[in-house]
Every structure is written in structure tokens, then in C-alpha cells.
Design an enzyme around this catalytic site. Structure first.
Site, PDB file in Angstrom:
ATOM      1  N   ARG A   1     -12.041  25.403   3.408  1.00  0.00           N
ATOM      2  CA  ARG A   1     -11.932  24.146   2.654  1.00  0.00           C
ATOM      3  C   ARG A   1     -10.814  24.274   1.613  1.00  0.00           C
ATOM      4  NH1 ARG A   1     -15.042  23.416  -1.503  1.00  0.00           N
ATOM      5  NH2 ARG A   1     -17.002  23.996  -0.522  1.00  0.00           N
TER       6      ARG A   1
ATOM      7  N   TYR B   1       0.051  -1.763  -0.236  1.00  0.00           N
ATOM      8  CA  TYR B   1      -0.941  -1.567   0.814  1.00  0.00           C
ATOM      9  C   TYR B   1      -2.324  -2.010   0.306  1.00  0.00           C
ATOM     10  CZ  TYR B   1      -3.786   0.741   4.326  1.00  0.00           C
ATOM     11  OH  TYR B   1      -4.692   1.007   5.312  1.00  0.00           O
TER      12      TYR B   1
ATOM     13  N   ASP C   1       4.550   5.897  -2.969  1.00  0.00           N
ATOM     14  CA  ASP C   1       4.006   5.797  -1.616  1.00  0.00           C
ATOM     15  C   ASP C   1       5.202   5.518  -0.710  1.00  0.00           C
ATOM     16  OD1 ASP C   1       2.945   5.039   0.830  1.00  0.00           O
ATOM     17  OD2 ASP C   1       1.272   3.899  -0.027  1.00  0.00           O
TER      18      ASP C   1
ATOM     19  N   LYS D   1       0.828   7.406   9.740  1.00  0.00           N
ATOM     20  CA  LYS D   1       1.877   6.488  10.180  1.00  0.00           C
ATOM     21  C   LYS D   1       3.059   7.284  10.722  1.00  0.00           C
ATOM     22  CE  LYS D   1      -1.176   3.711   8.487  1.00  0.00           C
ATOM     23  NZ  LYS D   1      -1.124   3.208   7.113  1.00  0.00           N
TER      24      LYS D   1
HETATM   25  C1  LIG Z   1      -1.952   3.216   5.974  1.00  0.00           C
HETATM   26  C2  LIG Z   1      -1.406   3.252   4.601  1.00  0.00           C
HETATM   27  C3  LIG Z   1      -2.132   3.845   3.549  1.00  0.00           C
HETATM   28  C4  LIG Z   1      -3.514   4.430   3.757  1.00  0.00           C
HETATM   29  O1  LIG Z   1      -3.447   5.568   4.576  1.00  0.00           O
HETATM   30  P1  LIG Z   1      -4.625   6.031   5.592  1.00  0.00           P
HETATM   31  O2  LIG Z   1      -4.001   7.177   6.305  1.00  0.00           O
HETATM   32  O3  LIG Z   1      -4.964   4.857   6.458  1.00  0.00           O
HETATM   33  O4  LIG Z   1      -5.784   6.439   4.736  1.00  0.00           O
HETATM   34  C5  LIG Z   1      -1.546   3.853   2.293  1.00  0.00           C
HETATM   35  N1  LIG Z   1      -0.329   3.326   2.078  1.00  0.00           N
HETATM   36  C6  LIG Z   1       0.391   2.756   3.059  1.00  0.00           C
HETATM   37  C7  LIG Z   1       1.733   2.196   2.768  1.00  0.00           C
HETATM   38  C8  LIG Z   1      -0.126   2.704   4.361  1.00  0.00           C
HETATM   39  O5  LIG Z   1       0.586   2.110   5.335  1.00  0.00           O
END
Ligand SMILES: *Cc1c(COP(=O)(O)O)cnc(C)c1O
Length: 381
Positions: A54, A106, A179, A204
Site C-alpha cells: 500500500r 471537470y 489539472d 484519459k
Molecule cells: C476524468 C477527469 C477527471 C477525473 O478523473 P478520473 O480518473 O475519472 O477519476 C478529472 N479531471 C479531468 C479534466 C478529467 O477529464
């Protein structure tokens, strides 16, 4: 990381997943470490350097090193999801801290942030994504501990100037976390522009095949905040599985090719659709008409990414009917994979959404661009 690894270009680092060779068989591809626990020496020590997975699963090592190298970061951590990676940053804050976040971002993370801020007693305020003046005014007035940036930002792909925001943050002692899910390190390196932290939904583009849920953080410095984030992950336990870590590294090895192809396809599609009579807007930072184009041209290199949105002149029902007629594009949420996806965004965000009801979000994949254009043009008629 050795200086030799650092000197390589990003494409080489990605393609080879850092080019490390695994002992004892000299594997080109790293093995998957599944053991949760490690034997102690007779003296009670840990001769293998690991205690319990972990906290420090060796399956993370190479994928984290690759993400850190691509982001020009001091270190990186993988998480069980993008949301878990983002949550770790917030959980490392102290009650009473102020946070500035963009109005458009998001949706899932925005919703979580609003709830968490109230239970954790953070003061949360929102700035207009594309307005550095609004951001500057709020930074000076609120003295935030954390400035959150998403750029290009869901679902309109507004662009926030990372260098200018980082400059403002330095004036007031704030931490900037970007992000960078939509841009990827192939197009934008936030740390080189002055940001402190970079967050990815590795679900993504980093993984890129719609088959792993994962997140990542990268840091400019191994400082006290990073140490707190490390504890949030190892003690909070939102760790990535061994197999997912391995798949993520495999996906990363073609990141440059996928992002390059998706960006080229998206640019061609945006140019083709921008004067379509059924569309009121084509929102893509690579178009000169996009309000964020000048900033994007400064902070994105090699393309403007694979994400765009279109707004239908005839409104919400026309937008839904348009997605219903697509054949090559799949109707699904998510983004950043090799296959193209289309989504009526307001209906997935639900009540309270800030997304225009006539907007369809397109995640452009790596298919032949003419098949994508034909599909879009046919579905618009
Ligand atoms: C999908 C996404 C998230 C969240 O990520 P997960 O892997 O689904 O938890 C956060 N920010 C952006 C820009 C995203 O496209």
C-alpha cells in the site's frame, strides 16, 4: 533518475518507458509485482527496501519515473483514479485554507470540491477561467493557499495562463496545481511554466485506451506539501493496482503518437466545422476564433489537443439528435482514448450544470480524419 535518463527527449522516454532493464532476466518490459508484503532480514530490517505494497509497490516505480520525466517534475505519484489524485491535494490542506478554482472545470471534481470544502472548512471561491484580471483580483483579495487550474478546461476548453497565474501565486505564497489531463505533458509542461503541482486523470490520455481508471500527481519540489500528499496516498490507501500500473506504463509508451494524431485530427475537424451553418460555436483552442488561442499558442507546443465542443444553433434537442445520428463516434462519456467519443454534456452533468444545453463534447481519437469528418457532417444534416 540518472542524468542519462534526463537528457533524453520526451518521445524517447515515453516510447521506452524510461528504457530501464529489469534484473535478473534483463526484461525490456518490467514485470508486474503482485506481492503485498516483503520479507524482513534476520536483523528486522528490510533488505529489499519495501515493507508493504500500500505504501510502496515496486510496480509504481517505472510508471512514476516516466510521468515525472515527461512533466520535468522532481517526483510523481500514481493514484487509484484522477479524482483520488486531486482529492489528495485537497486533503493535504488545512481547515481554514482558502482555495481558488475555475468556474468551468471537470464537473465531477467541481462537485466533490464544493462538498469537501464545506466539511473540511476550506473557503472555496471561483474565478472566470479565461480572465487573468479576475484571477489577479481574487488572488490578492483572498490570499488562497491553493489555486486550481484546469487548462484547456471542460467543456468549453477555455485556456488559463499558467505562467501568469504562477507569477501571481508567488506574490502571495499560494500553491498552483494544474489539472493537465486535456493537454498532457506532450503539449504543456506546467512545472516549466512555474506551477507547483500537476494533476492528471491518467484514465484519459496517459493510458489512452479506455481500459484503466488511474490518476497521477507530479511535483516541482519534494517539499513538505508533497510529503503530506504521500501520506494521504499511503495511509488513505487510494493506490493503483499492480496490473493497472503496468497497463498505464504500456499506454504511456505511445502517448506522443496518440496525442499528436488526436491533435492533428482535432485541428482539421475544427477548421472544417467552424463555419458549418448548423453550429453556432466550434470551441477549440487551435482556432484563431477561440478566446484562449493566443495563450494556448504560448503554452501549448505541438498541437492544441484532441478535445473540442460544438454548440448547435437549433438548441438542446438538436444537440441530442446530432449525437444520436453519429456512427463512427461512440456516444459515451470520458475522453482521451484512441477512439472518438461524443457526449451531450449537460445531460451527464445533471442538475446545476453550468454547461450550455446545446453543447456536444467531442473527444477526437486517432481514426482516419475523413471518416470522422464524414460522420460529423452526415449527423449534422
Ligand atoms: C476524468 C477527469 C477527471 C477525473 O478523473 P478520473 O480518473 O475519472 O477519476 C478529472 N479531471 C479531468 C479534466 C478529467 O477529464
Amino acid at each position: 533518475m540518472s542524468s542519462e535518463e534526463f537528457s533524453r527527449r520526451r518521445e524517447t522516454l515515453a516510447a521506452q518507458g524510461m528504457g530501464r532493464i529489469a534484473e535478473p532476466y534483463r526484461d525490456i518490459v518490467p514485470p508486474i509485482h503482485v506481492s503485498t508484503t516483503y520479507e524482513r532480514g534476520a536483523d528486522g530490517g528490510y533488505p529489499g527496501g519495501r515493507i508493504y505494497s500500500r505504501a510502496d509497490n515496486p510496480s509504481f516505480d517505472q510508471v512514476e519515473a516516466t510521468i515525472a520525466a515527461l512533466e520535468a517534475a522532481a517526483a510523481a505519484l500514481v493514484f487509484a483514479s484522477g479524482q483520488a489524485a486531486a482529492a489528495a491535494v485537497f486533503q493535504a490542506l488545512a481547515p481554514g485554507d482558502a482555495v481558488l478554482a475555475p468556474r468551468g472545470m471537470y464537473w465531477g471534481l467541481r462537485n466533490w470540491m464544493v462538498q469537501f470544502a464545506s466539511t473540511w472548512r476550506l473557503t472555496l471561491a471561483f474565478y472566470e477561467n479565461a480572465s487573468i484580471d479576475d484571477l489577479a483580483g481574487q488572488v490578492r483579495a483572498r490570499r488562497p493557499r491553493l489555486i486550481w487550474i484546469e487548462t484547456p478546461a471542460n467543456p468549453t476548453w477555455d485556456v488559463t495562463d499558467i505562467a501568469a497565474t504562477s507569477e501571481l501565486a508567488r506574490e502571495t505564497g499560494a500553491v498552483v496545481c494544474v489539472d493537465s489531463t486535456a493537454a498532457t505533458p506532450m503539449l504543456t509542461r506546467p512545472i516549466e511554466l512555474g506551477a507547483d503541482l500537476v494533476m492528471h486523470s491518467a484514465t484519459k490520455y496517459l493510458n489512452g485506451h479506455s481500459d484503466v481508471i488511474a490518476g497521477a500527481l507530479a511535483t516541482a519540489r519534494n517539499d513538505e506539501l508533497w510529503q503530506r500528499i504521500l501520506v494521504v496516498r499511503s495511509a488513505g490507501g487510494a493506490v493503483l493496482g499492480s496490473f493497472e500500473s503496468w497497463l498505464l506504463l504500456r499506454g504511456l509508451r505511445t502517448l506522443h503518437l496518440r496525442v499528436g494524431a488526436a491533435s492533428a485530427n482535432a485541428q482539421a475537424i475544427a477548421e472544417r466545422l467552424q463555419s458549418h451553418r448548423r453550429l453556432s460555436h466550434v470551441l477549440y483552442p487551435g482556432l484563431a476564433s477561440h478566446p484562449g488561442h493566443a495563450t494556448a499558442a504560448r503554452q501549448m507546443q505541438g498541437g492544441f489537443g484532441g478535445m473540442m465542443s460544438v454548440r448547435l444553433r437549433d438548441g438542446e434537442e438538436a444537440a441530442k439528435a446530432f449525437t444520436g445520428r453519429l456512427r463512427v463516434f461512440k456516444r459515451a462519456t470520458s475522453l482521451g482514448s484512441v477512439e472518438s467519443l461524443a457526449e451531450h454534456r449537460a445531460s451527464v452533468e445533471g442538475p446545476g450544470t453550468l454547461c450550455p444545453p446545446d453543447l456536444v463534447r467531442l473527444s477526437i481519437g486517432v481514426e482516419h480524419v475523413d471518416d470522422l469528418i464524414d460522420d460529423l457532417e452526415r449527423a449534422l444534416e
